[in-house]
Design a protein around this motif. Structure first.
Motif, mmCIF file in Angstrom:
data_model
loop_
_atom_site.group_PDB
_atom_site.id
_atom_site.type_symbol
_atom_site.label_atom_id
_atom_site.label_comp_id
_atom_site.label_asym_id
_atom_site.label_seq_id
_atom_site.Cartn_x
_atom_site.Cartn_y
_atom_site.Cartn_z
ATOM 1 N N UNK A 186 -10.894 -18.583 -6.074
ATOM 2 C CA UNK A 186 -9.601 -18.792 -5.860
ATOM 3 C C UNK A 186 -8.872 -19.037 -4.659
ATOM 4 N N UNK A 187 -9.669 -19.542 -3.414
ATOM 5 C CA UNK A 187 -9.348 -19.618 -2.332
ATOM 6 C C UNK A 187 -8.269 -20.848 -2.258
ATOM 7 N N UNK A 188 -8.407 -21.803 -3.063
ATOM 8 C CA UNK A 188 -7.155 -22.922 -3.136
ATOM 9 C C UNK A 188 -6.062 -22.366 -3.727
ATOM 10 N N UNK A 189 -5.938 -21.317 -4.423
ATOM 11 C CA UNK A 189 -4.783 -20.719 -5.188
ATOM 12 C C UNK A 189 -3.949 -19.819 -4.287
ATOM 13 N N UNK A 190 -4.722 -19.308 -2.919
ATOM 14 C CA UNK A 190 -3.732 -18.131 -2.416
ATOM 15 C C UNK A 190 -2.532 -18.648 -1.840
ATOM 16 N N UNK A 191 -2.253 -19.900 -1.427
ATOM 17 C CA UNK A 191 -1.288 -20.301 -0.932
ATOM 18 C C UNK A 191 0.095 -20.201 -2.087
ATOM 19 N N UNK A 192 -0.137 -20.086 -3.423
ATOM 20 C CA UNK A 192 0.558 -20.072 -4.428
ATOM 21 C C UNK A 192 1.173 -18.645 -4.700
ATOM 22 N N UNK A 193 0.622 -17.506 -4.031
ATOM 23 C CA UNK A 193 0.922 -16.327 -4.403
ATOM 24 C C UNK A 193 2.052 -15.900 -3.499
ATOM 25 N N UNK A 194 3.186 -15.634 -4.172
ATOM 26 C CA UNK A 194 4.397 -15.113 -3.470
ATOM 27 C C UNK A 194 4.516 -13.610 -3.153
ATOM 28 N N UNK A 195 3.970 -12.978 -3.968
ATOM 29 C CA UNK A 195 4.035 -11.594 -3.790
ATOM 30 C C UNK A 195 3.384 -10.854 -2.288
ATOM 31 N N UNK A 196 4.219 -10.111 -1.623
ATOM 32 C CA UNK A 196 3.693 -9.503 -0.518
ATOM 33 C C UNK A 196 2.417 -8.663 -0.679
ATOM 34 N N UNK A 197 1.348 -8.869 0.065
ATOM 35 C CA UNK A 197 0.030 -8.242 -0.088
ATOM 36 C C UNK A 197 -0.535 -7.438 1.217
ATOM 37 N N UNK A 198 -0.828 -6.256 0.756
ATOM 38 C CA UNK A 198 -1.692 -5.442 1.633
ATOM 39 C C UNK A 198 -3.140 -5.605 1.534
ATOM 40 N N UNK A 199 -3.847 -6.006 2.523
ATOM 41 C CA UNK A 199 -5.233 -6.114 2.379
ATOM 42 C C UNK A 199 -5.900 -5.160 3.136
ATOM 43 N N UNK A 200 -6.831 -4.578 2.423
ATOM 44 C CA UNK A 200 -7.539 -3.239 3.110
ATOM 45 C C UNK A 200 -9.247 -3.377 2.985
ATOM 46 N N UNK A 201 -9.800 -3.269 4.026
ATOM 47 C CA UNK A 201 -11.212 -3.342 4.248
ATOM 48 C C UNK A 201 -11.893 -2.487 4.970
ATOM 49 N N UNK A 202 -13.307 -2.138 4.748
ATOM 50 C CA UNK A 202 -13.898 -1.335 5.419
ATOM 51 C C UNK A 202 -14.751 -2.041 6.645
ATOM 52 N N UNK A 217 -5.845 -12.907 4.579
ATOM 53 C CA UNK A 217 -4.664 -12.774 5.521
ATOM 54 C C UNK A 217 -4.202 -14.161 5.952
ATOM 55 N N UNK A 218 -5.259 -14.888 6.194
ATOM 56 C CA UNK A 218 -4.757 -16.271 6.888
ATOM 57 C C UNK A 218 -4.000 -17.065 5.887
ATOM 58 N N UNK A 219 -4.459 -17.125 4.680
ATOM 59 C CA UNK A 219 -3.882 -17.954 3.647
ATOM 60 C C UNK A 219 -2.891 -17.643 2.663
ATOM 61 N N UNK A 220 -2.766 -16.090 2.402
ATOM 62 C CA UNK A 220 -1.577 -15.550 1.723
ATOM 63 C C UNK A 220 -0.213 -15.746 2.577
ATOM 64 N N UNK A 221 0.513 -16.202 1.950
ATOM 65 C CA UNK A 221 2.201 -16.663 2.472
ATOM 66 C C UNK A 221 2.621 -15.094 3.410
ATOM 67 N N UNK A 222 2.441 -14.086 2.568
ATOM 68 C CA UNK A 222 3.232 -12.802 3.113
ATOM 69 C C UNK A 222 1.891 -11.566 2.904
ATOM 70 N N UNK A 223 1.279 -11.215 4.023
ATOM 71 C CA UNK A 223 0.417 -10.430 4.068
ATOM 72 C C UNK A 223 0.239 -9.438 5.215
ATOM 73 N N UNK A 224 -0.661 -8.512 5.277
ATOM 74 C CA UNK A 224 -0.998 -7.921 6.270
ATOM 75 C C UNK A 224 -2.307 -7.202 6.045
#
Length: 291
Positions: A186-202, A217-224
């Motif tokens: 889904x790497x090419x699709x990330x820029x299409x996602x408008x929803x704000x996103x919280x990314x959580x990782x260990x 985080x680099x490719x989603x339009x609205x993320x942290x």
């Protein structure tokens, strides 16, 4: 299809999407704290928990099929739009729903996941082993990937419960989900996602690494991004209180449940610009409430 599901709590709907090899019971540490603020929807993926395995229209299974199951469940429950939180495979399903049905997604919580996970060859080999020898043949290795050594030593009963549920998965369903992940990119699709996103990782996750989180985080339009120092894959179990507070804070921003975060708190985007600092890290109890 409509999968086996349960609902808890009241408030804005929040769907919790499981990881591969688990059931909706994986969210047990979240039910009480999140159910106090949200209407929780938990369900089992095909071949997991109480949902029987059923192949997709093409005779196999895809992440699109699993996202379709989630959309069918929302329709069944009369929910037009929801927050969606997913772990690993569940995060991939959440991403897919946000790409294909953006009107159904309010905010995203993407936990221990990536736009592309592993390699097709690796997933195919795992699927073949499980079909031949059952899920119990790989559950020991899975627990090593999911939990840090410190957590496994401190909470052996929790790890044993996850292993029992892993062993109980339908081998056909588990293998089909492996192949769905192997075919997913889904790497090419990330820029299409408008929803704000919280990314959580260990930071110790070897399955979906901090580098995978950084790519999202680099490719989603609205993320942290939030990183849990020393944690592995299943943060919902290993760091439940920290994770619950992070989710409540992030989802509450859009609904008046908590105060917005000030400048420099966490790793988000404002007016299209990336903040200078990197992802927030959990280094202990002193700073677990902020991101």
């Amino acid at each position: 299809m409509i999968p086996h599901y349960e609902t808890d709590g009241a408030g804005p709907p929040l769907v919790l999407v499981n990881s591969l090899g688990t059931s909706m019971e994986m969210w047990r540490p979240q039910v009480t704290p999140l159910g106090a603020r949200f209407r929780l929807v938990r369900f089992d993926a095909r071949g997991h928990g109480g949902t029987p395995f059923e192949a997709g229209p093409g005779g196999s299974l895809t992440v699109d099929d699993l996202a379709g199951d989630l959309a069918d469940l929302l329709d069944h429950l009369g929910i037009g739009r929801a927050h969606v939180a997913g772990v690993s495979l569940g995060g991939a399903v959440a991403l897919r729903l946000a790409v294909t049905r953006p009107e159904r997604v309010d905010r995203l919580v993407l936990l221990s996941t990536a736009a592309k996970i592993g390699t097709p060859e690796g997933w195919r080999e795992r699927a073949e082993q499980v079909r031949a020898e059952g899920c119990a043949s790989i559950s020991g290795a899975a627990m090593g990937r999911w939990f840090s050594p410190a957590f496994s030593e401190d909470q052996p009963e929790t790890v044993a419960a996850f292993r029992r549920r892993f062993d109980a998965c339908d081998p056909a369903g588990y293998a089909a989900c492996c192949e769905a992940l192997g075919a997913m990119d889904q790497r090419a699709d990330l820029a299409r996602i408008a929803a704000p996103a919280l990314i959580v990782a260990g930071t110790a996750d070897e399955v979906t690494t901090p580098a995978d989180a950084a790519f999202l985080d680099e490719h989603l339009p609205d993320s942290r991004t939030l990183l849990a120092e020393g944690a592995k894959h299943l943060l919902t179990a290993e760091r439940p209180d920290w994770f619950n507070r992070a989710v409540i804070g992030f989802l509450g921003e859009g609904q008046g449940l908590s105060e917005p975060h000030g400048p420099g708190e966490g790793h988000g985007r404002s007016e299209g610009r990336r903040p200078e600092r990197g992802p927030a890290r959990d280094r202990g109890e002193a700073d677990r409430d902020g991101f």
